[in-house]
Write a protein that holds these residues in place. Structure first.
Motif, short mmCIF file in Angstrom:
data_model
loop_
_atom_site.label_atom_id
_atom_site.label_comp_id
_atom_site.label_asym_id
_atom_site.label_seq_id
_atom_site.Cartn_x
_atom_site.Cartn_y
_atom_site.Cartn_z
N ASP A 198 0.65 39.53 27.82
CA ASP A 198 0.52 40.77 27.06
C ASP A 198 1.89 41.27 26.62
N GLY A 199 2.00 41.62 25.34
CA GLY A 199 3.27 42.11 24.81
C GLY A 199 3.25 43.57 24.44
N SER A 200 2.24 44.30 24.91
CA SER A 200 2.11 45.70 24.53
C SER A 200 3.07 46.62 25.28
N GLY A 201 3.54 46.17 26.45
CA GLY A 201 4.37 47.03 27.29
C GLY A 201 3.57 48.01 28.12
N ASP A 202 2.25 47.89 28.10
CA ASP A 202 1.35 48.79 28.84
C ASP A 202 1.09 48.21 30.23
N ILE A 203 1.75 48.76 31.23
CA ILE A 203 1.61 48.25 32.60
C ILE A 203 0.20 48.49 33.14
N GLY A 204 -0.47 49.52 32.63
CA GLY A 204 -1.81 49.85 33.10
C GLY A 204 -2.82 48.74 32.88
N ARG A 205 -2.50 47.78 32.03
CA ARG A 205 -3.44 46.69 31.78
C ARG A 205 -3.66 45.83 33.01
N ILE A 206 -2.67 45.79 33.88
CA ILE A 206 -2.83 45.02 35.12
C ILE A 206 -4.03 45.52 35.90
N SER A 207 -4.07 46.83 36.16
CA SER A 207 -5.16 47.38 36.97
C SER A 207 -6.51 47.32 36.25
N THR A 208 -6.49 47.32 34.92
CA THR A 208 -7.74 47.24 34.15
C THR A 208 -8.26 45.81 34.08
N TRP A 209 -7.36 44.86 33.85
CA TRP A 209 -7.78 43.48 33.62
C TRP A 209 -7.93 42.66 34.90
N ARG A 210 -7.09 42.91 35.91
CA ARG A 210 -7.10 42.05 37.10
C ARG A 210 -8.47 41.94 37.75
N PRO A 211 -9.21 43.03 37.93
CA PRO A 211 -10.53 42.90 38.57
C PRO A 211 -11.53 42.08 37.76
N LEU A 212 -11.25 41.86 36.47
CA LEU A 212 -12.17 41.13 35.61
C LEU A 212 -11.90 39.63 35.60
N LEU A 213 -10.81 39.21 36.25
CA LEU A 213 -10.35 37.84 36.12
C LEU A 213 -10.43 37.06 37.42
N PRO A 214 -10.78 35.77 37.36
CA PRO A 214 -10.70 34.92 38.55
C PRO A 214 -9.24 34.63 38.88
N GLU A 215 -9.00 34.12 40.06
CA GLU A 215 -7.64 33.88 40.54
C GLU A 215 -6.88 32.89 39.65
N ARG A 216 -7.58 31.96 39.02
CA ARG A 216 -6.89 30.94 38.21
C ARG A 216 -6.20 31.55 37.01
N ILE A 217 -6.60 32.73 36.56
CA ILE A 217 -6.03 33.34 35.36
C ILE A 217 -4.93 34.32 35.75
N GLY A 218 -3.70 33.95 35.42
CA GLY A 218 -2.56 34.82 35.70
C GLY A 218 -2.32 35.78 34.55
N LEU A 219 -1.68 36.89 34.87
CA LEU A 219 -1.28 37.86 33.86
C LEU A 219 0.24 37.82 33.72
N TYR A 220 0.71 37.82 32.47
CA TYR A 220 2.12 37.67 32.18
C TYR A 220 2.55 38.71 31.16
N SER A 221 3.83 39.03 31.18
CA SER A 221 4.41 39.94 30.20
C SER A 221 5.21 39.14 29.17
N THR A 222 5.16 39.60 27.91
CA THR A 222 6.09 39.07 26.90
C THR A 222 6.97 40.19 26.37
N HIS A 223 7.03 41.28 27.12
CA HIS A 223 7.81 42.47 26.72
C HIS A 223 8.93 42.62 27.73
N ASP A 224 10.13 42.17 27.35
CA ASP A 224 11.24 42.09 28.30
C ASP A 224 11.56 43.42 28.97
#
Length: 310
Positions: A166-192
């Protein structure tokens, strides 16, 4: 699919060096090898930072070949293959796999602004056409579309998807998206600028443009965060802050190359419609680089000697 593939830490979104509007293959090879020797956790080729949209088909092939040959399995080689045409995306993903890529980095279709249903079908068709692991890149500022939680949940059902960047810079997406995803799917930032905060909130790492310049620092920051050494990670982030601020003044392919030119002998040339940086940006980058002690030493009697211990 390669089920054991796990991407994490600091992955460099590589620049593509040019000389006289031609790819500087020697410069690219030297840059990739330096990244690997600096301990970076992965390589992303042909992305926006690498000026992927203006590369020819032959240039893409050569860049992927160089990255795969030099990495030799030491780190994952990920190739940006996303376009706003599903058929072209499939073609470029298949090509990347044939050339040795470990995963594809697929930006949401830009400009055409598909519906959420269209996004799901786009990735379903891609996954049905190749078994290469896929990392979705959500970049609303560039694509004019954004993933909804419902779409994230549907995409999670596609077995070859292993990550969402995700490149939006919105940290809140972690808490929104993580419960929807299996362990194999990692979340990454593209916003330095928010990459460390993203990792601290539960992300698995970052795809970083600025890591081209200071790979060891970015790798150390992500490793410290992953090991819960938050004080160290925050100190490194604070040290990098002036550089990140300077790079963000103008489009990053131009600013990153401009910063690299005195320390890695990479030309600052970019392809139109991008242009070189303005004087004010040059001054900001020079100040930031000096604070990081990134500079080169040279004299008239010896070749340029680099001291880039970062």
């Amino acid at each position: 699919m390669k089920p054991a593939l796990r991407v994490g830490g600091a992955i460099t979104s590589l620049v593509t060096p040019f000389r006289d509007d031609t790819i500087d293959t020697v410069g690219l090879m030297a840059h990739v090898e330096w990244q690997l020797l600096s301990g970076i956790d992965g390589l992303l080729a042909c992305s926006l930072t690498g000026e992927g949209p203006v590369l020819t088909a032959a240039e893409r092939v050569r860049i992927i070949e160089i990255c795969a040959e030099l990495a030799e399995g030491r780190v994952p080689v990920i190739v940006a293959t996303g376009t706003n045409n599903t058929a072209t995306t499939i073609e470029e993903t298949r090509q990347a796999q044939a050339l040795g890529a470990d995963a594809a980095f697929v930006t949401l279709p830009y400009y055409s602004k598909p519906s959420q249903k269209g996004l799901v079908h786009h990735f379903e068709r891609l996954a049905a056409s190749t078994d290469l692991p896929l990392i979705i890149h959500n970049l609303p500022a560039h694509t004019a579309i954004d993933l909804t939680p419902a779409t994230v949940a549907r995409l999670a059902e596609i077995p070859t998807i292993i990550g969402i960047a995700d490149g939006s810079g919105d940290i809140g997406r972690i808490s929104t998206w993580r419960p929807l995803l299996p362990e194999r799917i990692g979340l990454y930032s593209t916003h330095d600028a928010t990459a460390l905060a993203f990792t601290m909130a539960g992300g698995r790492g970052s795809f970083s443009s600025a890591a081209n310049i200071a790979p060891r620092l970015f790798r150390s920051m992500q490793l410290s965060a992953a090991c819960d050494h938050m004080a160290t990670a925050l100190l490194i982030d604070d040290r990098l802050r002036p550089l990140l601020k300077a790079l963000a003044r103008e489009p990053e392919p131009a600013t990153v190359k401009h910063a690299l030119s005195p320390i890695r002998d990479i030309s600052p040339d970019v392809r139109l419609p991008l242009t070189g940086v303005e004087a004010e940006t040059d001054a900001a980058i020079r100040t930031a680089m000096a604070s990081l002690q990134l500079a080169y030493q040279s004299d008239a009697s010896s070749p340029r000697t680099f001291r880039t211990g970062l």
